[in-house]
Scaffold this active site. Sequence first.
Site, PDB file in Angstrom:
ATOM      1  N   ASP A   1      -4.608  -1.208  36.861  1.00  7.31           N
ATOM      2  CA  ASP A   1      -4.516  -2.352  37.784  1.00  7.31           C
ATOM      3  C   ASP A   1      -5.754  -2.491  38.663  1.00  7.31           C
ATOM      4  OD1 ASP A   1      -2.085  -2.553  36.696  1.00  7.31           O
ATOM      5  OD2 ASP A   1      -0.897  -2.076  38.492  1.00  7.31           O
TER       6      ASP A   1
ATOM      7  N   GLY B   1       5.536  12.353  37.364  1.00  8.70           N
ATOM      8  CA  GLY B   1       6.215  13.371  38.173  1.00  8.70           C
ATOM      9  C   GLY B   1       5.741  14.775  37.795  1.00  8.70           C
TER      10      GLY B   1
ATOM     11  N   GLY C   1       0.545   6.489  33.644  1.00  9.53           N
ATOM     12  CA  GLY C   1       0.454   5.623  32.453  1.00  9.53           C
ATOM     13  C   GLY C   1      -0.904   5.779  31.765  1.00  9.53           C
TER      14      GLY C   1
ATOM     15  N   ARG D   1       1.115  -4.411  38.952  1.00 12.72           N
ATOM     16  CA  ARG D   1       2.370  -4.226  39.680  1.00 12.72           C
ATOM     17  C   ARG D   1       2.304  -4.927  41.031  1.00 12.72           C
ATOM     18  NH1 ARG D   1       5.530  -1.047  37.479  1.00 12.72           N
ATOM     19  NH2 ARG D   1       6.755  -0.881  39.375  1.00 12.72           N
TER      20      ARG D   1
ATOM     21  N   TYR E   1       1.814  -2.823  26.306  1.00 15.94           N
ATOM     22  CA  TYR E   1       0.896  -1.674  26.132  1.00 15.94           C
ATOM     23  C   TYR E   1      -0.333  -1.992  25.291  1.00 15.94           C
ATOM     24  CZ  TYR E   1       5.280   0.340  27.763  1.00 15.94           C
ATOM     25  OH  TYR E   1       6.421   0.586  28.480  1.00 15.94           O
TER      26      TYR E   1
ATOM     27  N   GLU F   1       2.512  -9.192  36.339  1.00 19.66           N
ATOM     28  CA  GLU F   1       3.934  -8.770  36.308  1.00 19.66           C
ATOM     29  C   GLU F   1       4.522  -8.687  37.718  1.00 19.66           C
ATOM     30  OE1 GLU F   1       2.470  -4.131  35.677  1.00 19.66           O
ATOM     31  OE2 GLU F   1       4.402  -4.709  34.832  1.00 19.66           O
TER      32      GLU F   1
ATOM     33  N   GLY G   1      -3.563   8.093  39.040  1.00 23.88           N
ATOM     34  CA  GLY G   1      -3.596   7.012  40.039  1.00 23.88           C
ATOM     35  C   GLY G   1      -3.396   7.540  41.463  1.00 23.88           C
ATOM     36  N   ASN G   2      -2.935   6.596  42.346  1.00 19.91           N
ATOM     37  CA  ASN G   2      -2.768   6.964  43.757  1.00 19.91           C
ATOM     38  C   ASN G   2      -1.824   8.151  43.929  1.00 19.91           C
ATOM     39  OD1 ASN G   2      -4.438   5.288  45.436  1.00 19.91           O
ATOM     40  ND2 ASN G   2      -3.293   3.509  44.656  1.00 19.91           N
TER      41      ASN G   2
END
EC number: 2.7.1.11
Lengths: 485, 485, 485, 485
Positions: free
Chosen positions: C257, C202, C137, C302, C408, C356, C226-227
């Site tokens: 996050d 992906g 993202g 998340r 967003y 969220e 990210g992770n």
Amino acid sequence: ASEIQHSKTSASSIDLSDPDWKLKYEKDFEQRFSIPHITDVLPDAEAIRSTFCLKMRSPTEDFVGGYPSDEEWHGYINNNDRVLLKVISYSSPTSAGAECLDHDCSWVEQWIHRAGPREKIYFRPEEVKAAIITCGGLCPGLNDVIRHIVITLEIYGVKNIVGIPFGYRGFSDKDLTEMPLSRKVVQNIHLSGGSLLGVSRGGPSVSEIVDSMEERGINMLFVLGGNGTHAGANAIHNECRKRKIKVAVVGVPKTIDNDILHMDKTFGFDTAVEEAQRAINSAYIEAHSAYHGIGVVKLMGRNSGFIAMQASLASGQVDICLIPEVPFNLHGPNGVLKHLKYLIETKGSAVICVAEGAGQNFLEKTNAKDASGNAVLGDFGVYIQQETKKYFKEISTPIDVKYIDPTYMIRAVRANASDGILCTVLGQNAVHGAFAGYSGITVGIINTHYAYLPITEVIAYPKSVDPNSRMWHRCLTSTGQPDFI
Amino acid sequence: ASEIQHSKTSASSIDLSDPDWKLKYEKDFEQRFSIPHITDVLPDAEAIRSTFCLKMRSPTEDFVGGYPSDEEWHGYINNNDRVLLKVISYSSPTSAGAECLDHDCSWVEQWIHRAGPREKIYFRPEEVKAAIITCGGLCPGLNDVIRHIVITLEIYGVKNIVGIPFGYRGFSDKDLTEMPLSRKVVQNIHLSGGSLLGVSRGGPSVSEIVDSMEERGINMLFVLGGNGTHAGANAIHNECRKRKIKVAVVGVPKTIDNDILHMDKTFGFDTAVEEAQRAINSAYIEAHSAYHGIGVVKLMGRNSGFIAMQASLASGQVDICLIPEVPFNLHGPNGVLKHLKYLIETKGSAVICVAEGAGQNFLEKTNAKDASGNAVLGDFGVYIQQETKKYFKEISTPIDVKYIDPTYMIRAVRANASDGILCTVLGQNAVHGAFAGYSGITVGIINTHYAYLPITEVIAYPKSVDPNSRMWHRCLTSTGQPDFI
Amino acid sequence: ASEIQHSKTSASSIDLSDPDWKLKYEKDFEQRFSIPHITDVLPDAEAIRSTFCLKMRSPTEDFVGGYPSDEEWHGYINNNDRVLLKVISYSSPTSAGAECLDHDCSWVEQWIHRAGPREKIYFRPEEVKAAIITCGGLCPGLNDVIRHIVITLEIYGVKNIVGIPFGYRGFSDKDLTEMPLSRKVVQNIHLSGGSLLGVSRGGPSVSEIVDSMEERGINMLFVLGGNGTHAGANAIHNECRKRKIKVAVVGVPKTIDNDILHMDKTFGFDTAVEEAQRAINSAYIEAHSAYHGIGVVKLMGRNSGFIAMQASLASGQVDICLIPEVPFNLHGPNGVLKHLKYLIETKGSAVICVAEGAGQNFLEKTNAKDASGNAVLGDFGVYIQQETKKYFKEISTPIDVKYIDPTYMIRAVRANASDGILCTVLGQNAVHGAFAGYSGITVGIINTHYAYLPITEVIAYPKSVDPNSRMWHRCLTSTGQPDFI
Amino acid sequence: ASEIQHSKTSASSIDLSDPDWKLKYEKDFEQRFSIPHITDVLPDAEAIRSTFCLKMRSPTEDFVGGYPSDEEWHGYINNNDRVLLKVISYSSPTSAGAECLDHDCSWVEQWIHRAGPREKIYFRPEEVKAAIITCGGLCPGLNDVIRHIVITLEIYGVKNIVGIPFGYRGFSDKDLTEMPLSRKVVQNIHLSGGSLLGVSRGGPSVSEIVDSMEERGINMLFVLGGNGTHAGANAIHNECRKRKIKVAVVGVPKTIDNDILHMDKTFGFDTAVEEAQRAINSAYIEAHSAYHGIGVVKLMGRNSGFIAMQASLASGQVDICLIPEVPFNLHGPNGVLKHLKYLIETKGSAVICVAEGAGQNFLEKTNAKDASGNAVLGDFGVYIQQETKKYFKEISTPIDVKYIDPTYMIRAVRANASDGILCTVLGQNAVHGAFAGYSGITVGIINTHYAYLPITEVIAYPKSVDPNSRMWHRCLTSTGQPDFI
């Protein structure tokens, strides 16, 4: 509509004793505000159907190249459409802001030409080489106007669009090359302030410019600038006429001071007033948090107080607004400093907003000029700050003066939303005007509608705030300040 | 001026064959737009010299109490001053945005009453108890209008000013007490959004309200609200007339959708368009950074597309703008989705801006209503998002749809500078109108000048975007979208 | 330092009865946080003097090409410099936020590698082909990091820099070509949000990626993600090791996050918290202006509540903050709704801020996944809104719920100043790390200093808010909310 | 942690030949950073269980008055908890930014006291009269700190909270009365900049202040101010000790210049750097749009260059950053002007960012002082502007210099989100410190954790930028400027 006594010039030249003076005035007005056309000197200039067609289909496979309009469309402006310049009927000369030609202020129709796309165009898109130049000081929205001139030219089918760097100088300066422009190049330029093409003051002579235009094959010139720049544009327009070359010269008025005749406002002005709020709010906070705090904010406005007036009105935090058009004393029984003392005693703090051109009478004249011929002003902001400190020292009242001069921070920013829309429409209409064969014109918003005006009428003299206008009275109501005379 | 075919109603009722149809139309127009006055029912209501005097001296020691105006001052508006509603002369019915009464669109004078302070006032300041209420949804600038109503009332000399909490409900709800208002209370309320007095929808019956007003001794009522609220205000005005009680009821139109007839724009609209830019810019960034990214932004606009149109024009980043007034197909050869496919193939990403009221025809009707009687709309934003995903899945083209619905973020904010000025003048003029003895009126900006209009004429039907107007065409030029029919 | 019980894993595996358990722990820690180096598999990789020299002269005529450093300069980091991960000595397990290995929380030294330029570099600039990719993202600051990676590479003398479009997919997707990058290309990209290179989730298999890297001759890969993305980067690093090819793979952690282990914060987090204020302020204004108004704001997060927690703390306008890490009941004596009733009765309005990922236990599980394998969450924002309306309907108390979900709008914006600085230094240090020969590392800010960490240690598990941490307690103090259990 | 050679003082006084010099240094450090406590002079001051209990229930009917904590809670800080001041182990004196005590930079533990709520408190809430004062120049966040001091005092149960207007002057100035403070009064003050209580410089003598405090019954004094103000606070603390009166004096460091020893940063600094971006971006736009444009921005920073350094780093648009700590020549082969010529020739425009305290060596000394004893600086911004114009005139290269000095616009604004959080925690911890019985302390953020420091250690000398620090090197990398010596 504008805030000024437009009738100043014409009123004097009307013989009111003549029974049909009104008809004569309206005739003269129509004549003065008629807009020059290519066919005035090139009567057999060829007119073709406009290639500007809004009702496009998204291109099916076979029309990938362009969008032919295939149906009747009421999208064009008729050359005889008109917009009214004056829309108030004053029932007496004592009405607030009255602008009267005769004693009983009889209503007179003053029609100007409506802007927008015409059915007939006088240039074949593929034969057009359009050039854009930006002159004088920066103004929020310059990139927005450039962007929509380019987009609209491309919709007409023009492929050959260039930017002349750094204003008129770009025509003569050898090491400055034309900058090819396209939708792709201008896609996001409106997201940042300043001018993609660069600005500068002054430049070469008119004939050198027109020579260069002929060398480069430029037949459409879009000029973004103030009064001085428009005078140049008009001279170029007349030179092309003299040489009988088919060139459309269209101006878009650019001045942060909003001192262009006849127009509701010029692009960038709303953004400047918005940005000025930061300076006023900071001055309010400093003054309000200090012991006997006095905030002084100096804003742009060489000889017109529109930014200072509108910014004071919008902020609701200004106690004293000083503009060039309204004389004031600093000292004496009705002076600014006396009222300041009253404010410190009752409210404990005060905020003064001054236009850079205010109070020049207090400062020694410097006859220095900047490159655009604007007189270099004495710094009234620093002057009033020193006078205030001296005054309160004499009456041994401790005060804390905080001075803020945001200078370029209110003009070197991107346009806000309302200026973004104004620039979009000015850019579109500038191109519509050129294709319609008009030249020596400038485009502006008048009573919320867009119009074409002859450059000569617009640059007669700079617009200034009418001390008897409703807007200045509203500002006085909001600040609560008295007359300082 | 307004974007709508004003002549819809009156045109039908004109007998064009009558040679002086124009004179008759102007007479009828003048009658319809005449503004009710207290003396209509209270002929011997006493008129006194206005206590609103701008040319104040900062109070010398002996006048500390008030500021007597001691000289001739051209600051008042004459009751016969007029502002023109229509300012364009269309030379043919095919001119873009033409609004014609007869076949050759002959020009007709439509004069409305000019707003501002009058020399004669019909209330003694010390006998005035003024009340302010704010109804319906929030709108940027509510606090600015409240603030300037209070400041201007105090300049007239009114001491007894109250706010009725939570709209009309405040009159009947026992545990809601009046909120005393003064310059000190409202000094900085314009620095935050929302309404100091609180808002709500609906409320008690008209007679209950007027009973309560009589109990409270309220003789000036300022009502900030939309079409429904103005209908209520007009009913209160008529009830007071029936009871022959000297009350001035003045409305200030409040609607984020800008759907009030005749007016250039309503306060808060500029700010909403400005705030909407953040949502559109984020959608553009998401779409532009994603593989085949499609940004969808839903903006307010129940049955009028003004915010979506102006926000799209201002941003320059919108490819498709869908508004309630312009029908469109999603599917089919000219459908939105087909054009979206074209955009993904050529530009790689796209941004769609929809008004909440657009495309309701695609959604099942829900006849649920909110407390103001507005129909609860189906969520077209979510619908178009799902249809888009389905469409591209069928043509197995991977896309990445990002949906943004800023909801209240575009209205629950403080007013920007230009709205701040608009609210300042609307607030001042609302008080001038009440003191001048007018009632059942609302104040608005028309062709950049401020006017009083009878409420009846303003709430005839909600203003909507004219698909043939220049502004919608400019939006189409900026987005480059075709007709989707 | 981080907010989490870092010792979770290692604590269990320490035999506290062993007298020199501390020494063993420090040894084990040093081993786990050692950073992989090219020479581990290519022992005879050649080291040369660094071409990164800060003390440049502006090039006199003869050195126009480059800037040779001509003097001793203490600008390099020594490979043995270390930064402490844990900097608090808790004197008892009951101290707020205590993280203890043994019963009396004895202080243990946990050193990690300090980031920055090394004197020896393992790549000749002219032999380097560097590639940058951005995955997952969007996040404010992506363009700032890309920009400073390019600028710093150029200072080292690297000419061959490319961007791989749309994340890992760019390696395999035939119609996606490399984007050449230079200082000129990236000059102003940090002025707008999003990623110049585009993002996607992906991508192809690790071996396909490394094949493609070999084909393209890429020997430095900078991965922003990210992770999940970091796991991919580490796999690429290991694959290159297996193939014994001299490639440096360096990660820069990107997550809105802020759920990356060990680090003070990740870039873009400050900007997201800043942007979230607009949503919270609008909810506060709506709630505060409505009769019994309740504002509900849903923010990103998340499975970690950092944004909701920090945004609530910063705004000072939130009454209830609900995050995934802290269980709560909606109903019942200690439920959220009961406290909400209390707030409506005492303050008249309330604002709730939810992450969220909070309250997922109330919603039916959907085992849908997005392209990055993240579970698709139920919409708790909509759920709590409905439950609230039902609850107050049952106790027949009228309320007005306003729901805002900025989605967003808090991440698709440009970085603010503090993130701009963080990104600048992360970008510089990523390049310093690659040139120093490290690979399979990521760069982060720890106790205000920059460090290199082995990717394995960073992606062990996502960081989450520690309900016993000082920061969560400060948030409770600011909202005044009780425990809802 | 801080950027300065902290060890300057202590290093010299260590006898490195002594084998346990490290133990002795750590002992001395612990002694210097121990924090004074009431019981030092009032050994039998009574300690009671803290009334600060976080785990509140929303009050069931019978506990409407307060929230008794009814369970074991790990929320308190243990008096022996410590935070490390230095967290980097430099492996050699040549490491960038190395701060070493001995030749091989051996690692030394420097522990300082951790801030936060204690289990034992030394004041009964009902006996507390707390006072807050704000001194010196304005700083974003002052209202945020005031707000959270009040909120946290109320949570402890304190009812008697006052603000002393206009700094120390408020104690002696007869016509300045105490301002009662409560949660209701401070509810929204953080939404606007400045100080609710007003600020001023200087004030009465220490004994006058303590006399006034005794008269008023003030036993908790929270002082928000810079180095000078903290010296005053410490003198008040010592005077109370001398008089053996139970008073807690706690400081919160306020300086826009971020020049307070030991701390990561002071509140308001992030906001100032953010606001400075507007000035730098406007200078970039002016310079970039002008022919050979040079933008000059002067930012606050009397004798430390933190704002200029961080603002330049954040903007990415600055070519030359000049700060007081780094000497430079204007003229000569390595001078600033020579580099400027190089930039104009290669990039065509340049932006210079100077701290107000830079280049004072070029200006005549004025030994004028402001009311806080700060030397009045010569205006280096105007000086460098003139020198630049002269230089380029001599080498007859036309340039266009645009000068921007935002002055108060970067400090008279509300705090941004990250400063909002910093102020929230500083305010909470100031109250926790006072209740825990500490006095003569100040609270700050060190390595992202909050700590109490003895005022004496903090005001030893102002922090300044270390020219060898990593941060200054990163700034040089970002601007690309050489050394100007």
